[in-house]
Design a protein around this motif. Structure first.
Motif, PDB file in Angstrom:
ATOM      1  N   TRP A   7       0.763  -1.163   0.062  1.00 56.23           N
ATOM      2  CA  TRP A   7       0.024   0.233   0.006  1.00 56.23           C
ATOM      3  C   TRP A   7       0.853   1.398  -0.145  1.00 56.23           C
ATOM      4  O   TRP A   7       0.609   2.376  -0.780  1.00 56.23           O
ATOM      5  CB  TRP A   7      -0.906  -0.019   1.329  1.00 56.23           C
ATOM      6  CG  TRP A   7      -1.342   1.284   1.610  1.00 56.23           C
ATOM      7  CD1 TRP A   7      -1.134   1.869   2.859  1.00 56.23           C
ATOM      8  CD2 TRP A   7      -2.213   2.136   1.068  1.00 56.23           C
ATOM      9  NE1 TRP A   7      -1.707   3.164   3.041  1.00 56.23           N
ATOM     10  CE2 TRP A   7      -2.494   3.289   1.761  1.00 56.23           C
ATOM     11  CE3 TRP A   7      -3.008   2.246  -0.311  1.00 56.23           C
ATOM     12  CZ2 TRP A   7      -3.161   4.539   1.433  1.00 56.23           C
ATOM     13  CZ3 TRP A   7      -3.626   3.207  -0.641  1.00 56.23           C
ATOM     14  CH2 TRP A   7      -3.831   4.392  -0.046  1.00 56.23           C
ATOM     15  N   LEU A  11       1.029   4.129  -2.951  1.00 54.00           N
ATOM     16  CA  LEU A  11       0.860   5.355  -2.849  1.00 54.00           C
ATOM     17  C   LEU A  11       1.953   6.238  -3.297  1.00 54.00           C
ATOM     18  O   LEU A  11       1.970   7.325  -3.768  1.00 54.00           O
ATOM     19  CB  LEU A  11       0.728   5.515  -1.335  1.00 54.00           C
ATOM     20  CG  LEU A  11       0.107   6.991  -0.973  1.00 54.00           C
ATOM     21  CD1 LEU A  11      -1.161   7.197  -1.585  1.00 54.00           C
ATOM     22  CD2 LEU A  11      -0.219   7.093   0.508  1.00 54.00           C
ATOM     23  N   ALA A  15       1.709   9.069  -6.040  1.00 53.83           N
ATOM     24  CA  ALA A  15       2.352  10.363  -5.831  1.00 53.83           C
ATOM     25  C   ALA A  15       3.346  10.888  -6.822  1.00 53.83           C
ATOM     26  O   ALA A  15       3.446  12.164  -7.341  1.00 53.83           O
ATOM     27  CB  ALA A  15       3.011  10.538  -4.420  1.00 53.83           C
ATOM     28  N   VAL A  33      -1.694  12.713   0.670  1.00 57.40           N
ATOM     29  CA  VAL A  33      -0.508  11.647   1.213  1.00 57.40           C
ATOM     30  C   VAL A  33      -1.071  11.483   2.557  1.00 57.40           C
ATOM     31  O   VAL A  33      -1.229  10.403   3.430  1.00 57.40           O
ATOM     32  CB  VAL A  33       0.685  11.850   0.969  1.00 57.40           C
ATOM     33  CG1 VAL A  33       1.611  11.017   1.844  1.00 57.40           C
ATOM     34  CG2 VAL A  33       1.211  11.721  -0.450  1.00 57.40           C
ATOM     35  N   ALA A  36      -4.503  10.134   3.255  1.00 51.06           N
ATOM     36  CA  ALA A  36      -4.177   8.767   2.971  1.00 51.06           C
ATOM     37  C   ALA A  36      -3.586   7.958   4.048  1.00 51.06           C
ATOM     38  O   ALA A  36      -4.214   6.767   4.300  1.00 51.06           O
ATOM     39  CB  ALA A  36      -3.686   8.441   1.496  1.00 51.06           C
ATOM     40  N   SER A  40      -6.067   5.208   6.238  1.00 54.99           N
ATOM     41  CA  SER A  40      -5.683   3.709   6.009  1.00 54.99           C
ATOM     42  C   SER A  40      -5.007   3.207   7.265  1.00 54.99           C
ATOM     43  O   SER A  40      -4.964   1.887   7.396  1.00 54.99           O
ATOM     44  CB  SER A  40      -4.504   3.487   4.914  1.00 54.99           C
ATOM     45  OG  SER A  40      -3.414   4.185   5.113  1.00 54.99           O
TER      46      SER A  40
END
Length: 610
Positions: A7, A11, A15, A33, A36, A40
């Motif tokens: 993950w 990510l 980005a 970011v 997220a 998460s």
């Protein structure tokens, strides 16, 4: 590889793609970011926002303010004047002094700001020496990048690396730890540019003439095809325009009539009033109009709006040069306004200026420009109040002023306070050298002194801070922490050790430099440093050697963004004024990046033994 690490890497990849495409602002990506990671469950709220408590973030913000103080007091501008005086007519002396001066100033203020200040200086010098600006523009950008290697506070990546060392419980670098490396690279850079400048031809002007020079109003009027477009029209009593706002009248859309200013009686004298979208018209105002639509019947237009044509003495209001200014400007590469039209931006209402000409690929565009999308490399001719033009160049983060006409009388708003600005800067450096107070506190003291001495005011200080850069740093810091928590740092380190670990620490330095330089092609050097700092320290720990040479090579590689015009805003700024192609940066930048890598691999272990 666990699911959490997958993950985090996904990510990170997302980005990087968003950074590379440029469709979303960098600071917005950084905030996404943070969101997220928290949603998460990868990081706690405290971990995700830990960057806001980092002293180096405060230090970076304070350095933006100090740099603005040097601009407002004219210190940087005087350096440019001194440069012209000392170099005389020698191109070699000019190149050497230019790179030394820019690298010296950039050691204490934003390299992007320094390069923006010196672009008009270089254009003026090129005109006077009758040499192509391409021969000096790339040395200017390279010196701006090298300035990041001169002191600890010269660029955010240095501070990020230093912060990571302190976070690991190690002693940070001193103020001048990087200076020997920077001076060596600067000396090699000057020699390299003295040899390679002849390969910097840029794109040729069709007319074979030098197009960058400090022009007169008359020359700008001719180049942007403004001849015959100016009108002076007085508003008669009873006109339907009386009491109406300019934006409500939509004269540009309907008639191609752009009101760039108006003459108004105040206390028995006539003054020039700056025209904005909210300006309310009065009877007997005299409108200064740029009539860009050639098919409009002026007699019919005046009759419909009860306007009376007035005598126009100078071509395109050149007789009003004391009040109505003119300048060429360009957009900075990271501007969010790129791709938007003048109508979308609301340029006149936002900046108090009017764009009356756009030059693209060396050719002036014709017709009304309000629905023309702005592109990288466009040169814009703005007209309006001189004060607003200066503010556009000094305080705005979307535009840089390239060329001011000879009619402009340059004056810094706080030039009398220049000695105080120099004193404040010197005191900050002295405090940092003594280690008596933290670097962030030393910078804040300098900011407070500049405010006390009126080198800068509160509004200018606030506007000078490049908030997208601050948010970018804060938003990228959680990535390093997330990679550490999920085992990503260990995974990358194992890969590096398998690749070059068996051949000694020198080859590992090469691997780190190449990896940093490669990542830096897609994301900012600050984000690169944030990601690579923990990897470098972990690699050193795994090899059982000192972390300092590994940390230093990451800091130097982050500043070595010489290879493409989009590697750094510094390079993109000189792309248009230097008439460069993409291939020019590749041709000159790749070999010099290799030279810098060799210097770092050989010199850093000598200064910071393994």
């Amino acid at each position: 590889m666990n699911s959490e690490l997958i993950w985090v890497l996904a990510l990170l990849a997302a980005a990087v793609v968003m950074f590379a495409t440029g469709k979303i602002r960098m600071d917005a990506i950084a905030l996404l970011v943070i969101v997220a990671f928290v949603l998460s469950g990868t990081l706690t709220v405290g971990e995700a926002f830990s960057g806001f408590s980092d002293p180096n973030v405060i230090l970076i913000g304070a350095l933006f303010i100090i740099g603005e103080g040097l601009v407002r007091t004219g210190v940087a501008t005087r350096m440019g004047a001194w440069l012209i005086q000392m170099a005389g007519s020698s191109e070699i002396k000019m190149l050497v002094l230019l790179m030394l001066t820019v690298a010296g100033l950039g050691a204490f203020m934003s390299s992007t700001g320094v390069v923006a200040i010196f672009i008009p200086v270089v254009l003026s010098v090129s005109m006077r020496m009758k040499i192509p600006p391409s021969r000096l523009m790339m040395p200017l950008s390279f010196a701006g990048l090298i300035s990041g290697m001169m002191t600890l506070v010269a660029t955010p990546p240095n501070l990020v690396i230093n912060s990571e060392l302190v976070r690991e419980g190690l002693q940070g670098f001193s103020f001048f730890s990087v200076t020997p490396i920077g001076l060596t690279v600067l000396a090699l850079g000057i020699g390299y540019m003295l040899v390679m400048r002849f390969a910097l031809k840029g794109q040729k002007n069709e007319e074979g003439k030098e197009q960058w020079k400090r022009r007169t109003f008359r020359e700008l009027i001719k180049e942007y095809r403004l001849t015959g477009r100016a009108r002076r029209l007085a508003i008669r009593p009873g006109s339907p325009l009386v009491g109406r706002r300019l934006d409500d009248l939509r004269l540009r859309e309907s008639y191609g009539a752009n009101v760039i200013g108006l003459e108004r009686w105040r206390r028995f004298r006539k003054v020039i009033v700056n025209a904005t979208g909210g300006t309310e018209l009065r009877a007997r105002d005299v409108l200064l109009i740029d009539m860009s639509a050639s098919d409009v019947d002026l007699r019919e237009f005046c009759g419909e709006h009860m306007l009376e044509p007035m005598v126009l003495r100078g071509e395109y209001f050149s007789d009003q040069a004391m009040d109505v200014g003119m300048a060429e400007v360009s957009m900075v590469p990271e501007s969010a306004l790129l791709g938007q039209t003048l109508r979308d931006i609301g340029f006149r209402s936002r900046y108090g200026l009017n764009i009356v000409g756009i030059k693209r690929s060396g050719e002036a565009l014709e017709g009304t420009l309000i629905d023309e999308s702005l592109q990288i490399g466009d040169i814009l001719l703005v007209v309006g109040n001189w004060k607003q033009i200066r503010q556009l160049g000094l305080r705005n983060r979307d535009f840089v002023v390239l060329n001011l006409p000879v009619e402009e009388q340059d004056a810094s708003p706080a030039h009398t306070q220049a000695p105080h600005a120099i004193f404040s800067l010197a005191l900050m450096v002295a405090l940092m050298l003594t280690d008596e107070v933290p670097n962030a506190i030393a910078a804040i003291i300098a900011c407070l002194l500049m405010g006390k001495f009126r080198c800068i005011d509160a509004v200018s200080a606030w506007k000078s801070v490049h908030w997208p850069s601050i948010i970018l740093i804060v938003g990228m810091m959680p990535f390093a922490l997330a990679l550490q928590k999920t085992g990503g740092v260990d995974l990358i380190v194992r890969g590096l050790l398998e690749l070059g670990g068996g051949y000694g620490p020198h080859l590992m330095l090469v691997c780190l430099f190449v990896l940093c330089a490669s990542i830096g092609l897609f994301i900012s050097n600050t984000a690169t440093a944030v990601l690579m700092a923990p990897i470098a320290l972990a690699a050193a720990k795994s090899m059982g050697v000192s972390p300092y040479p590994f940390a230093m090579v990451v800091a130097m590689a982050a500043s070595a963004a010489f290879m493409t015009p989009v590697s750094s805003p510094v390079n993109t700024l000189v792309l248009g004024p230097g008439n460069y192609r993409f291939s020019d940066f590749v041709k000159i930048g790749v070999p010099f990046t290799a030279i810098v890598m060799v210097v770092c691999v050989l010199l850093i272990p000598a200064l910071f033994p393994f």
